[in-house]
Design a protein around this motif. Structure first.
Motif, PDB file in Angstrom:
ATOM      1  N   PHE A   6       0.885  -1.355   0.084  1.00 51.15           N
ATOM      2  CA  PHE A   6       0.066   0.151   0.144  1.00 51.15           C
ATOM      3  C   PHE A   6       0.627   1.252   0.168  1.00 51.15           C
ATOM      4  CE2 PHE A   6      -2.102   3.396   2.500  1.00 51.15           C
ATOM      5  CZ  PHE A   6      -3.129   3.473   1.807  1.00 51.15           C
ATOM      6  N   THR A   7       1.927   1.176   0.685  1.00 47.76           N
ATOM      7  CA  THR A   7       2.632   2.345   0.802  1.00 47.76           C
ATOM      8  C   THR A   7       3.482   2.774  -0.465  1.00 47.76           C
ATOM      9  OG1 THR A   7       3.352   2.013   3.244  1.00 47.76           O
ATOM     10  CG2 THR A   7       4.874   3.324   1.891  1.00 47.76           C
ATOM     11  N   LEU A   8       4.094   1.635  -1.317  1.00 44.70           N
ATOM     12  CA  LEU A   8       4.592   1.735  -2.510  1.00 44.70           C
ATOM     13  C   LEU A   8       3.466   2.226  -3.476  1.00 44.70           C
ATOM     14  CD1 LEU A   8       7.031  -1.352  -2.772  1.00 44.70           C
ATOM     15  CD2 LEU A   8       7.534   1.011  -2.066  1.00 44.70           C
ATOM     16  N   LEU A   9       2.342   1.660  -3.564  1.00 44.61           N
ATOM     17  CA  LEU A   9       1.360   2.166  -4.369  1.00 44.61           C
ATOM     18  C   LEU A   9       1.153   3.705  -4.245  1.00 44.61           C
ATOM     19  CD1 LEU A   9      -1.260  -0.999  -4.492  1.00 44.61           C
ATOM     20  CD2 LEU A   9       0.651  -0.190  -6.481  1.00 44.61           C
ATOM     21  N   LEU A  10       0.938   3.950  -2.801  1.00 44.91           N
ATOM     22  CA  LEU A  10       0.534   5.528  -2.494  1.00 44.91           C
ATOM     23  C   LEU A  10       1.891   6.362  -2.925  1.00 44.91           C
ATOM     24  CD1 LEU A  10      -1.361   7.444  -1.306  1.00 44.91           C
ATOM     25  CD2 LEU A  10      -0.197   7.007   0.959  1.00 44.91           C
ATOM     26  N   ALA A  11       2.946   6.120  -2.849  1.00 46.55           N
ATOM     27  CA  ALA A  11       4.078   6.767  -3.073  1.00 46.55           C
ATOM     28  C   ALA A  11       4.059   6.770  -4.614  1.00 46.55           C
ATOM     29  CB  ALA A  11       5.464   5.981  -2.701  1.00 46.55           C
ATOM     30  N   THR A  12       3.931   5.664  -5.549  1.00 54.96           N
ATOM     31  CA  THR A  12       3.750   5.879  -6.940  1.00 54.96           C
ATOM     32  C   THR A  12       2.854   6.783  -7.442  1.00 54.96           C
ATOM     33  OG1 THR A  12       4.481   3.749  -6.958  1.00 54.96           O
ATOM     34  CG2 THR A  12       3.444   4.524  -9.007  1.00 54.96           C
ATOM     35  N   SER A  13       1.733   6.948  -6.746  1.00 56.99           N
ATOM     36  CA  SER A  13       0.420   8.089  -6.974  1.00 56.99           C
ATOM     37  C   SER A  13       0.954   9.275  -6.681  1.00 56.99           C
ATOM     38  CB  SER A  13      -0.666   7.448  -6.290  1.00 56.99           C
ATOM     39  OG  SER A  13      -1.077   6.138  -6.911  1.00 56.99           O
ATOM     40  N   LEU A  14       1.654   9.738  -5.469  1.00 61.11           N
ATOM     41  CA  LEU A  14       2.165  10.793  -5.022  1.00 61.11           C
ATOM     42  C   LEU A  14       3.375  11.456  -6.023  1.00 61.11           C
ATOM     43  CD1 LEU A  14       2.035  10.598  -1.298  1.00 61.11           C
ATOM     44  CD2 LEU A  14       0.463  11.651  -2.901  1.00 61.11           C
ATOM     45  N   TYR A  15       4.133  10.581  -6.387  1.00 64.67           N
ATOM     46  CA  TYR A  15       5.172  10.998  -7.431  1.00 64.67           C
ATOM     47  C   TYR A  15       4.655  11.311  -8.505  1.00 64.67           C
ATOM     48  CZ  TYR A  15       9.131  10.439 -10.462  1.00 64.67           C
ATOM     49  OH  TYR A  15      10.185  10.813 -11.353  1.00 64.67           O
ATOM     50  N   MET A  16       3.634  10.788  -9.146  1.00 65.21           N
ATOM     51  CA  MET A  16       3.185  11.081 -10.436  1.00 65.21           C
ATOM     52  C   MET A  16       2.229  12.449 -10.241  1.00 65.21           C
ATOM     53  SD  MET A  16       4.176   8.863 -12.549  1.00 65.21           S
ATOM     54  CE  MET A  16       3.441   9.618 -13.919  1.00 65.21           C
ATOM     55  N   ALA A  17       1.525  12.515  -9.139  1.00 62.39           N
ATOM     56  CA  ALA A  17       1.053  13.677  -9.109  1.00 62.39           C
ATOM     57  C   ALA A  17       1.826  15.039  -8.910  1.00 62.39           C
ATOM     58  CB  ALA A  17      -0.130  13.740  -7.746  1.00 62.39           C
ATOM     59  N   SER A  18       2.824  14.827  -8.116  1.00 56.89           N
ATOM     60  CA  SER A  18       3.984  15.688  -8.129  1.00 56.89           C
ATOM     61  C   SER A  18       4.488  16.111  -9.527  1.00 56.89           C
ATOM     62  CB  SER A  18       5.036  15.605  -7.195  1.00 56.89           C
ATOM     63  OG  SER A  18       5.830  14.323  -7.637  1.00 56.89           O
ATOM     64  N   THR A  19       5.042  15.204 -10.367  1.00 51.97           N
ATOM     65  CA  THR A  19       5.659  15.297 -11.528  1.00 51.97           C
ATOM     66  C   THR A  19       4.695  15.709 -12.683  1.00 51.97           C
ATOM     67  OG1 THR A  19       5.734  12.955 -12.074  1.00 51.97           O
ATOM     68  CG2 THR A  19       7.698  13.811 -10.875  1.00 51.97           C
ATOM     69  N   HIS A  20       3.451  15.222 -12.838  1.00 52.91           N
ATOM     70  CA  HIS A  20       2.392  15.276 -13.849  1.00 52.91           C
ATOM     71  C   HIS A  20       1.092  15.604 -13.292  1.00 52.91           C
ATOM     72  CE1 HIS A  20       5.683  13.195 -15.849  1.00 52.91           C
ATOM     73  NE2 HIS A  20       5.377  13.645 -16.708  1.00 52.91           N
ATOM     74  N   PRO A  21       0.786  16.732 -12.561  1.00 50.55           N
ATOM     75  CA  PRO A  21      -0.234  16.968 -11.848  1.00 50.55           C
ATOM     76  C   PRO A  21      -1.495  16.902 -12.721  1.00 50.55           C
ATOM     77  CG  PRO A  21       0.994  18.749 -11.615  1.00 50.55           C
ATOM     78  CD  PRO A  21       1.832  18.001 -12.414  1.00 50.55           C
ATOM     79  N   LEU A  22      -1.188  17.825 -13.892  1.00 49.37           N
ATOM     80  CA  LEU A  22      -2.523  17.974 -14.733  1.00 49.37           C
ATOM     81  C   LEU A  22      -2.960  16.484 -15.417  1.00 49.37           C
ATOM     82  CD1 LEU A  22      -1.251  21.134 -16.779  1.00 49.37           C
ATOM     83  CD2 LEU A  22      -3.097  21.091 -14.797  1.00 49.37           C
ATOM     84  N   GLY A  23      -1.854  15.981 -15.850  1.00 44.40           N
ATOM     85  CA  GLY A  23      -2.305  14.287 -16.475  1.00 44.40           C
ATOM     86  C   GLY A  23      -3.058  13.591 -15.470  1.00 44.40           C
ATOM     87  N   LEU A  24      -2.688  13.704 -13.996  1.00 46.59           N
ATOM     88  CA  LEU A  24      -3.378  12.852 -13.082  1.00 46.59           C
ATOM     89  C   LEU A  24      -4.779  13.355 -12.730  1.00 46.59           C
ATOM     90  CD1 LEU A  24      -2.970  10.450 -11.366  1.00 46.59           C
ATOM     91  CD2 LEU A  24      -2.224  11.728  -9.443  1.00 46.59           C
ATOM     92  N   ALA A  25      -4.879  14.946 -12.769  1.00 47.10           N
ATOM     93  CA  ALA A  25      -6.149  15.309 -12.427  1.00 47.10           C
ATOM     94  C   ALA A  25      -6.858  14.962 -13.991  1.00 47.10           C
ATOM     95  CB  ALA A  25      -6.039  16.964 -12.403  1.00 47.10           C
ATOM     96  N   ALA A  26      -6.399  15.134 -14.918  1.00 45.91           N
ATOM     97  CA  ALA A  26      -7.423  14.669 -16.237  1.00 45.91           C
ATOM     98  C   ALA A  26      -7.821  13.235 -16.160  1.00 45.91           C
ATOM     99  CB  ALA A  26      -6.465  14.802 -17.533  1.00 45.91           C
ATOM    100  N   LEU A  27      -6.970  12.452 -15.526  1.00 44.00           N
ATOM    101  CA  LEU A  27      -7.345  10.971 -15.655  1.00 44.00           C
ATOM    102  C   LEU A  27      -8.597  10.991 -14.606  1.00 44.00           C
ATOM    103  CD1 LEU A  27      -4.135   8.690 -15.483  1.00 44.00           C
ATOM    104  CD2 LEU A  27      -5.739   9.088 -17.538  1.00 44.00           C
ATOM    105  N   VAL A  28      -8.501  11.544 -13.504  1.00 41.65           N
ATOM    106  CA  VAL A  28      -9.692  11.575 -12.552  1.00 41.65           C
ATOM    107  C   VAL A  28     -10.927  12.279 -13.120  1.00 41.65           C
ATOM    108  CG1 VAL A  28     -10.218  12.386  -9.958  1.00 41.65           C
ATOM    109  CG2 VAL A  28      -7.897  11.373 -10.505  1.00 41.65           C
ATOM    110  N   LEU A  29     -10.814  13.430 -13.553  1.00 41.90           N
ATOM    111  CA  LEU A  29     -11.934  14.038 -14.284  1.00 41.90           C
ATOM    112  C   LEU A  29     -12.556  13.270 -15.001  1.00 41.90           C
ATOM    113  CD1 LEU A  29     -13.353  16.793 -14.231  1.00 41.90           C
ATOM    114  CD2 LEU A  29     -11.822  17.339 -16.048  1.00 41.90           C
ATOM    115  N   ALA A  30     -11.686  12.561 -16.198  1.00 45.29           N
ATOM    116  CA  ALA A  30     -12.335  11.377 -17.065  1.00 45.29           C
ATOM    117  C   ALA A  30     -13.035  10.695 -16.473  1.00 45.29           C
ATOM    118  CB  ALA A  30     -11.170  11.179 -18.005  1.00 45.29           C
ATOM    119  N   MET A  31     -12.416   9.990 -15.293  1.00 46.91           N
ATOM    120  CA  MET A  31     -13.170   8.889 -14.632  1.00 46.91           C
ATOM    121  C   MET A  31     -14.624   9.381 -13.941  1.00 46.91           C
ATOM    122  SD  MET A  31     -11.507   6.648 -11.633  1.00 46.91           S
ATOM    123  CE  MET A  31     -10.043   6.298 -12.485  1.00 46.91           C
TER     124      MET A  31
END
Length: 627
Positions: free
Chosen positions: A154-179
């Motif tokens: 769980f920690t590694l999955l959360l860390a991966t998500s936070l890393y992608m959110a810090s490096t590509h915040p718009l892309g992650l937000a676009a995925l959540v918005l599309a969902m």
């Protein structure tokens, strides 16, 4: 009689080999009151107070039950089988057949079992029940390892998500918005809005106006939206690869844990690595599980000792008036009917003397018998039966408690001495046979009560059936192991798809990942209500299903009960007491289990009246024992 907190003398060892290599320590041989420091009083003219008790044999350090339970906590969902079930369900829908279930993990395997063991056994606010046929320490150690692996994943999955959110915040937000947009359009609310918008002219105009207003708001932000869509195309494969890699490492770690439990490994891990608190709790449980207090409860129409087995047979009880032996059976019957008897001093005895004689005779079954085989792993020990309601109040002991210090040992030594009336806790002699590499455990409890020149001797057989298939996972080897390692990447992709489906559902319901995970964990975790529970009974079958195992179980019960009754009869005869009435009752009891011309053993009585009640809340319904 309240449960006392007194120290007892060193128990009598079971075999010379069990005490070999152990350093002897000076200990008192007379029970001493822990508060006053004075020896317990005894009645003049009677035998001295017992200072020893029949100790249990050490728990098996390695057998199939330990390996199966410890390995089952590392089991993962077979995603290939799940994919086949989904395809089969689609075919069932086309052909109009009932939909087949989707296979997954039940409560007796994987992380649910590890969570159950930690909540109800390791970190429970009650003493663990005695473990028969296996040791708790390796299973609890692997349960701690499974919990640690789940937290690390769980920690590694959360860390991966936070890393992608810090490096590509718009892309992650676009995925959540599309969902969210897709959830709205395909959901009940979106379909209702669409039906309403095309139901009449006015709703159509209002819907078009709302869409035009939304376009007017979004049009100035077209460049940012375009960048977000481009970043989402980069974030999606990165998340897919990272999540799949984490799940692949998780499954490889499970295979490594399983290989540590292979039969060639004689020493199994008994303490978790870098977990001092859990190791201390396991050490305490390893001591207290060998204490010989056992709780009883009422299930259906049968009384059962918790931990001794779900298949509790009807008791075999005899009750006779002690009379002097006569040369004529008719004179003996008349004397028993009138109750006119007068025993000599040499004919009087105490209940603990009778139990000692039965124990000595049962211990002979451990060695080589004349012209036959010895009973496998036959252990004879004494247990103190206490009510289920008092189990939570019993002390658990600490890490510094030695195995010779058992809080209720003195009470068990003196329990059979006084009149049994009014005592909730009573001493039982238990003869136990462990067979089929620990999968079958047969225990027959015996209790003798002597009051008013009336002898009451009762036996209570219990049977532990084999583990359920899901809780008995064995490590793969050879080509099977190579195939599982080759399929691990496919299972990891399936884990990623399952995680994405779970996140899709969680986001669609408006729940955050952390709150959803907490809710799911709370749904799986049972509530510790203080009642005694057994890990082996939780993961075991209710009764034996294999024909040969059932025959062995019935034969073991018959042998142990027959030896108990024959020993009591010989003891009474040696004291010059009449045994006719006792023999008739014992024969009636043994005939409940032995019938047929070829002495075939079964679990019914000759009249067909013995039945096994169905226990409410048990893992499986018990079968009736009909003649």
């Amino acid at each position: 009689m309240p449960l006392l907190s007194w120290k007892a003398g060193v128990p009598r060892g079971r075999t010379p080999d069990s005490d070999a290599g152990q350093k002897s320590e000076p200990v008192p041989q007379i029970p001493v009151n822990g508060k006053t420091g004075r020896p317990l009083a005894y009645v003049p003219g009677q035998r001295p107070v017992r200072s020893e008790y029949a100790r249990r044999d050490p728990a098996p350090s390695s057998n199939s039950v330990i390996r199966g339970l410890a390995g089952s906590v590392h089991e993962r969902v077979n995603r290939i089988m799940q994919a086949q079930d989904w395809v089969g369900r689609w075919q069932d829908k086309i052909q109009g057949r009932p939909q087949r279930p989707i296979r997954g993990l039940d409560e007796f395997t994987g992380e649910p079992l590890a969570q159950w063991a930690l909540t109800n056994v390791l970190y429970a606010r009650k003493r663990p029940v005695p473990s028969f046929g296996f040791a708790l320490a390796p299973v609890l150690t692997h349960s701690v390892a499974a919990r640690r692996q789940r937290r690390l994943r769980f920690t590694l999955l959360l860390a991966t998500s936070l890393y992608m959110a810090s490096t590509h915040p718009l892309g992650l937000a676009a995925l959540v918005l599309a969902m969210l947009v897709w959830q709205f359009l395909t959901g009940r609310a979106g379909r209702a809005v669409i039906r309403w918008g095309f139901s009449a002219l006015v709703p159509t105009v209002l819907l078009a106006a709302a869409l035009l207003a939304l376009w007017t708001f979004v049009k100035p932000h077209q460049p940012m939206l375009r960048d977000a869509v481009v970043e989402s195309l980069i974030v999606a494969p990165y998340l897919l690869i990272g999540t799949t890699s984490i799940h692949l490492l998780d499954r490889l770690a499970c295979h490594a844990y399983m290989q540590s439990l292979r039969p060639s490994r004689t020493q199994l891990a008994k303490r978790p690595f870098l977990a001092p608190y859990a190791a201390k709790k396991i050490t305490s449980h390893e001591v207290s599980e060998q204490w010989q207090s056992i709780a009883y409860r009422r299930e259906g129409n049968v009384d059962r000792f918790v931990g001794a087995g779900l298949d509790s047979w009807m008791r075999g009880a005899t009750r006779i008036q002690l009379t002097s032996a006569r040369t004529s059976d008719e004179e003996e019957d008349n004397l028993s009917a009138t109750g006119a008897f007068d025993l000599d001093a040499s004919q009087k005895f105490e209940a603990d003397e009778l139990l000692d004689k039965v124990r000595d005779e049962l211990e002979e079954l451990r060695g080589a018998l004349v012209e036959t085989h010895a009973l496998p792993n036959c252990d004879v020990a004494e247990f103190l039966g206490v009510p289920e309601s008092r189990w939570k109040s019993l002390g658990q002991g600490g890490g510094g408690v030695s195995k010779s210090e058992w809080p209720e040992a003195t009470e068990m030594c003196t329990e059979a001495r006084d009149a049994p009336t009014g005592h909730f806790s009573r001493r039982y002699l238990a003869a136990q046979v462990i067979a089929w590499d620990g999968q079958i455990v047969v225990t027959v409890f015996a209790h003798a009560a002597l009051e008013g020149n009336t002898l009451h001797f009762v036996t209570r057989p219990h049977v532990q059936a084999p583990l359920t298939p899901s809780a008995n996972v064995t490590p793969a080897k050879g080509w099977d192991l190579a195939r599982k390692l080759a399929e691990a990447p496919l299972h990891a992709v399936g884990d990623t798809v399952a995680l994405a489906a779970w996140a899709y559902t969680a986001v669609g319901r408006g729940l955050g990942l952390l709150s959803a995970a907490t809710t799911a964990a709370a749904a799986v975790r049972p509530r510790d209500d203080g009642k005694p529970v057994s890990l082996r009974e939780h993961c075991g079958r209710a009764t034996t299903e294999d024909m040969h195992q059932t025959e062995d179980v019935q034969r073991y019960v018959s042998i142990l009960q027959s030896r108990m009754f024959s020993t009591v009869s010989a003891f009474l005869a040696d004291h010059g007491l009449a045994t006719g009435d006792f023999k008739r009752q014992a024969i009636a009891i043994t005939q409940n289990f032995i019938s047929g011309d070829n002495n075939q053993v079964n679990t019914g009585n000759m009249g067909g009246g013995m039945q096994q009640g169905s226990a409410p809340g048990s893992p499986a319904n018990r079968t009736e024992k009909a003649g």
